[in-house]
Design a protein around this motif. Structure first.
Motif, PDB file in Angstrom:
ATOM      1  N   PHE A 167      13.195   3.238  -6.628  1.00 17.60           N
ATOM      2  CA  PHE A 167      12.753   2.037  -5.908  1.00 17.60           C
ATOM      3  C   PHE A 167      12.474   2.342  -4.442  1.00 17.60           C
ATOM      4  O   PHE A 167      11.429   1.965  -3.898  1.00 17.60           O
ATOM      5  N   VAL A 168      13.419   3.029  -3.788  1.00 15.93           N
ATOM      6  CA  VAL A 168      13.284   3.318  -2.355  1.00 15.93           C
ATOM      7  C   VAL A 168      12.098   4.242  -2.092  1.00 15.93           C
ATOM      8  O   VAL A 168      11.467   4.177  -1.028  1.00 15.93           O
ATOM      9  N   ALA A 169      11.758   5.102  -3.054  1.00  8.91           N
ATOM     10  CA  ALA A 169      10.636   6.024  -2.877  1.00  8.91           C
ATOM     11  C   ALA A 169       9.290   5.303  -2.846  1.00  8.91           C
ATOM     12  O   ALA A 169       8.314   5.833  -2.297  1.00  8.91           O
ATOM     13  N   ILE A 170       9.228   4.097  -3.424  1.00  6.84           N
ATOM     14  CA  ILE A 170       7.941   3.380  -3.507  1.00  6.84           C
ATOM     15  C   ILE A 170       7.365   3.066  -2.123  1.00  6.84           C
ATOM     16  O   ILE A 170       6.193   3.354  -1.850  1.00  6.84           O
ATOM     17  N   PRO A 171       8.150   2.459  -1.199  1.00 10.43           N
ATOM     18  CA  PRO A 171       7.583   2.230   0.142  1.00 10.43           C
ATOM     19  C   PRO A 171       7.166   3.527   0.839  1.00 10.43           C
ATOM     20  O   PRO A 171       6.169   3.543   1.566  1.00 10.43           O
ATOM     21  N   ALA A 172       7.915   4.616   0.610  1.00  7.76           N
ATOM     22  CA  ALA A 172       7.546   5.906   1.209  1.00  7.76           C
ATOM     23  C   ALA A 172       6.204   6.383   0.680  1.00  7.76           C
ATOM     24  O   ALA A 172       5.374   6.916   1.427  1.00  7.76           O
ATOM     25  N   VAL A 173       5.969   6.181  -0.615  1.00  7.02           N
ATOM     26  CA  VAL A 173       4.689   6.568  -1.222  1.00  7.02           C
ATOM     27  C   VAL A 173       3.562   5.704  -0.665  1.00  7.02           C
ATOM     28  O   VAL A 173       2.472   6.204  -0.362  1.00  7.02           O
ATOM     29  N   ILE A 174       3.824   4.406  -0.515  1.00  5.31           N
ATOM     30  CA  ILE A 174       2.790   3.488   0.001  1.00  5.31           C
ATOM     31  C   ILE A 174       2.391   3.875   1.428  1.00  5.31           C
ATOM     32  O   ILE A 174       1.201   3.908   1.766  1.00  5.31           O
ATOM     33  N   VAL A 175       3.382   4.178   2.256  1.00  5.21           N
ATOM     34  CA  VAL A 175       3.103   4.604   3.639  1.00  5.21           C
ATOM     35  C   VAL A 175       2.274   5.889   3.642  1.00  5.21           C
ATOM     36  O   VAL A 175       1.311   6.017   4.405  1.00  5.21           O
ATOM     37  N   GLY A 176       2.645   6.841   2.775  1.00  2.00           N
ATOM     38  CA  GLY A 176       1.879   8.082   2.675  1.00  2.00           C
ATOM     39  C   GLY A 176       0.452   7.839   2.233  1.00  2.00           C
ATOM     40  O   GLY A 176      -0.493   8.459   2.753  1.00  2.00           O
ATOM     41  N   TYR A 177       0.274   6.917   1.289  1.00  2.00           N
ATOM     42  CA  TYR A 177      -1.072   6.574   0.800  1.00  2.00           C
ATOM     43  C   TYR A 177      -1.918   5.959   1.914  1.00  2.00           C
ATOM     44  O   TYR A 177      -3.080   6.341   2.114  1.00  2.00           O
ATOM     45  N   ILE A 178      -1.323   5.016   2.649  1.00  4.44           N
ATOM     46  CA  ILE A 178      -2.060   4.364   3.741  1.00  4.44           C
ATOM     47  C   ILE A 178      -2.465   5.395   4.801  1.00  4.44           C
ATOM     48  O   ILE A 178      -3.601   5.393   5.287  1.00  4.44           O
ATOM     49  N   TRP A 179      -1.539   6.302   5.138  1.00  2.00           N
ATOM     50  CA  TRP A 179      -1.843   7.332   6.126  1.00  2.00           C
ATOM     51  C   TRP A 179      -2.940   8.265   5.623  1.00  2.00           C
ATOM     52  O   TRP A 179      -3.805   8.696   6.393  1.00  2.00           O
ATOM     53  N   ALA A 180      -2.916   8.574   4.330  1.00  2.00           N
ATOM     54  CA  ALA A 180      -3.951   9.435   3.742  1.00  2.00           C
ATOM     55  C   ALA A 180      -5.325   8.793   3.860  1.00  2.00           C
ATOM     56  O   ALA A 180      -6.318   9.471   4.173  1.00  2.00           O
ATOM     57  N   VAL A 181      -5.375   7.491   3.625  1.00  2.94           N
ATOM     58  CA  VAL A 181      -6.659   6.779   3.690  1.00  2.94           C
ATOM     59  C   VAL A 181      -7.134   6.640   5.134  1.00  2.94           C
ATOM     60  O   VAL A 181      -8.316   6.835   5.438  1.00  2.94           O
ATOM     61  N   LYS A 182      -6.212   6.324   6.047  1.00  2.00           N
ATOM     62  CA  LYS A 182      -6.595   6.072   7.439  1.00  2.00           C
ATOM     63  C   LYS A 182      -6.904   7.357   8.209  1.00  2.00           C
ATOM     64  O   LYS A 182      -7.857   7.412   8.992  1.00  2.00           O
ATOM     65  N   VAL A 183      -6.090   8.388   8.000  1.00  2.00           N
ATOM     66  CA  VAL A 183      -6.218   9.613   8.800  1.00  2.00           C
ATOM     67  C   VAL A 183      -6.900  10.734   8.027  1.00  2.00           C
ATOM     68  O   VAL A 183      -7.760  11.433   8.552  1.00  2.00           O
TER      69      VAL A 183
END
Length: 447
Positions: A182-198
C-alpha cells in the motif's frame, strides 16, 4: 559517552564502505567489535554477542532470504517477469506507456532485484517508447521508480525482510507485505509523475535509434510461461502468509489453526513459492535445478552475510547498555511514534546517501533502532510494520553515483550523469519524502 561510541561505530561503517570501498559485511563486523570493546563490554562477551546476533538473525530469516532469491532468479530466467509485464501492458493498453512501466516495475521488483528487473525489461521499455512515440528517458525513470518502491518496502525482497528480523517483527511479515504494497503506491505515483514531467524533456541517443517492435521483443525472448504460472510464485507465498496471520489472530489452538499458521510461517510460505517457481522451469535438468538455483545461492550469499553482520552489530548495541540509558532519558517528544519515525528515516537516508546500498541502509538502521522500540512501547504488527516502512523510505533517499542501480539506469537508458541526477536522483528523493509522509499519516490515523 555510550551514544558517542555508537555514533562513531556508525560513522566507521560509512567511512569503511564509502571511502575504502570495504564490503559492508566486514565493515559491520569491525564496527560491532569496536562498539562492544569501546563500550566497556568484557572481551569474551563481545564475541558471544557477535556470534549470537549473527546466528540469531539467520535462524529467523536466513531461509526466507534464500527462498526469495531463488524465486527471483527463476522468474528472471524463465521469462515469467516478461510475461507479467506483458499482462500489465495488455490490461492498461499503450495509451499511458509510462504508467504501464511504473506498474510493471512495482510488480516485478517484489521478488526480483531492481537492478535485474531493469536490465530484463530494458528492451521492452525501448520498444514501447518507440511505439508510443515517447522519450526513452521518461520510460526509464517510470520503470526504475516502480522497481525501486517495492524493492525497499515489500518482502520477500531481502532488505525489508532483514529490517523486520532486526526489530523482531518476523512474525508480522504478512502485515509488513500488505502495508508495504500500500505504502509503495504513492511512491510509484510520484515516480510516474516525475517521469512524465522531467523525463520527457531529456533526449538520449536511443530516441533516434531503431528499436525492435513490441511483438518482436516478445518473440525474441522465446516461449514464455502462462500468466497463472508466472504470477503463482509471488501470489502463493503472500496468500499463505496472509492466511497464517489471520489464523494467528483468532487465538484458537485447534489443529486446523495450527496447520494454517504452519503454512503461513514465512519459511514454509516462501518454500512453497519456490516449488511453484519450479513449474516455470523450461526443462527439469542439471542446468535448471542445479545451475539456476546455484546462481540464486550466489546472489543470496552476500545478502545473508550483510544481514547476519547487521544482526551482530545490532545485538552488540542492544547489550551495550543503551536500552538502560534510553529508559533514564526523557523521551517524551519521541513517545509520539509518528515523530519517532523520522529517526530511522533520517539515519537510513544518511547511510543510503553515503554508501549507496539500500539493503545495507535497511540492515544497519534497523539494527540501530531496535533497542529503542521496547523503551518507547512500539510493538505489535502495524506499528512495527510502519517502522520498517520508515527505514525503507530512508533507504530510498537517494540513489546517485555510489549506487549500482543508478548506473544500471543510466547505462541501459543512455542518460548522461547530469540528466540522471535530474531524473533518477531527484525522483528517488521525492519517493523517499513521500513515503515517510504517508507512513506518518497512517500512524497518526491507525496507531
Amino acid at each position: 559517552m555510550l551514544f558517542f561510541v555508537i555514533l562513531v561505530g556508525v560513522l566507521l561503517v560509512v567511512f569503511l564502505t564509502a571511502v575504502f570501498k570495504l564490503h559492508p559485511f566486514l565493515a559491520l563486523l569491525i564496527s560491532a567489535f569496536f562498539v562492544g570493546i569501546a563500550s566497556g563490554m568484557p572481551l569474551l562477551t563481545v564475541v558471544e554477542n557477535v556470534n549470537a546476533g549473527f546466528g540469531g538473525l539467520m535462524t529467523s530469516i536466513g531461509i526466507v532470504i534464500v527462498a526469495g532469491t531463488i524465486i527471483g532468479v527463476i522468474l528472471e530466467k524463465s521469462g515469467a517477469a516478461y510475461r507479467m509485464a506483458e499482462v500489465v501492458l495488455r490490461i492498461l493498453g499503450e495509451k499511458r506507456p509510462q504508467l504501464a512501466m511504473s506498474i510493471i516495475g512495482y510488480i516485478v521488483s517484489i521478488p526480483v532485484f531492481c537492478d535485474s528487473g531493469f536490465i530484463i525489461l530494458s528492451s521492452l521499455k525501448k520498444s514501447l517508447a518507440k511505439r508510443a512515440k515517447v522519450k526513452v528517458a521518461s520510460m526509464a525513470v517510470a520503470l526504475s521508480t516502480g522497481l525501486y518502491a517495492t524493492h525497499t518496502l515489500v518482502p520477500p525482497t531481502p532488505g525489508p525482510i532483514a529490517a523486520a528480523g532486526n526489530i523482531g517483527a518476523t512474525d508480522y511479515l504478512g502485515t509488513i507485505i500488505l502495508v508495504g504494497m500500500f505504502v509503495a503506491i504513492p511512491a510509484v505515483i510520484v515516480g510516474y509523475i516525475w517521469a512524465v514531467k522531467v523525463g520527457t524533456k531529456i533526449d538520449v541517443e536511443a530516441d533516434h535509434e531503431e528499436a525492435l517492435d513490441y511483438e518482436e521483443v516478445i518473440k525474441s525472448f522465446g516461449k514464455m510461461p502462462s500468466t497463472f504460472k508466472a504470477f503463482l510464485p509471488i501470489v502463493l507465498p503472500i496468500v499463505l502468509i496472509g492466511i497464517g496471520s489471520v489464523a494467528a489472530l483468532t487465538g484458537s489452538e485447534s489443529g486446523l489453526t495450527q496447520f494454517l499458521q504452519f503454512l503461513g510461517a514465512p519459511t514454509v510460505a516462501l518454500l512453497f513459492g519456490v516449488f511453484a517457481a519450479f513449474l516455470l522451469l523450461p526443462e527439469i535438468n542439471e542446468t535448471t535445478l542445479s545451475g539456476w538455483i546455484g546462481e540464486a545461492l550466489k546472489e543470496a550469499a552476500p545478502i545473508l552475510l550483510i544481514t547476519g553482520a547487521g544482526g551482530a552489530f545490532g545485538t552488540v548495541i542492544k547489550n551495550s547498555g543503551v536500552a538502560d540509558q534510553l529508559q533514564q532519558m526523557d523521551l517524551g517528544a519521541l513517545a509520539n511514534g509518528a515523530w519517532f519515525l523520522l529517526v530511522p528515516f533520517l539515519i537510513a537516508a544518511a547511510l543510503k546517501t553515503a554508501q549507496g546500498s539500500s539493503t545495507a541502509a535497511l540492515v544497519i538502521t534497523s539494527s540501530l533502532i531496535a533497542p529503542m522500540l521496547p523503551t518507547l512501547g512500539i510493538e505489535g504488527a502495524l506499528p512495527l510494520a510502519l517502522v520498517v516502512m520508515a527505514v525503507g523510505a530512508g533507504a530510498m533517499t537517494v540513489s546517485h553515483v555510489n549506487d549500482s542501480f543508478f548506473w544500471v539506469v543510466t547505462q541501459f537508458s543512455g542518460m548522461k550523469v547530469t540528466d540522471a541526477y535530474k531524473a533518477q536522483t531527484m525522483a528517488t528523493l521525492l519517493q523517499g519524502v513521500t513515503t515517510i509522509i504517508v507512513t506518518m499519516i497512517i500512524w497518526l490515523i491507525f496507531v
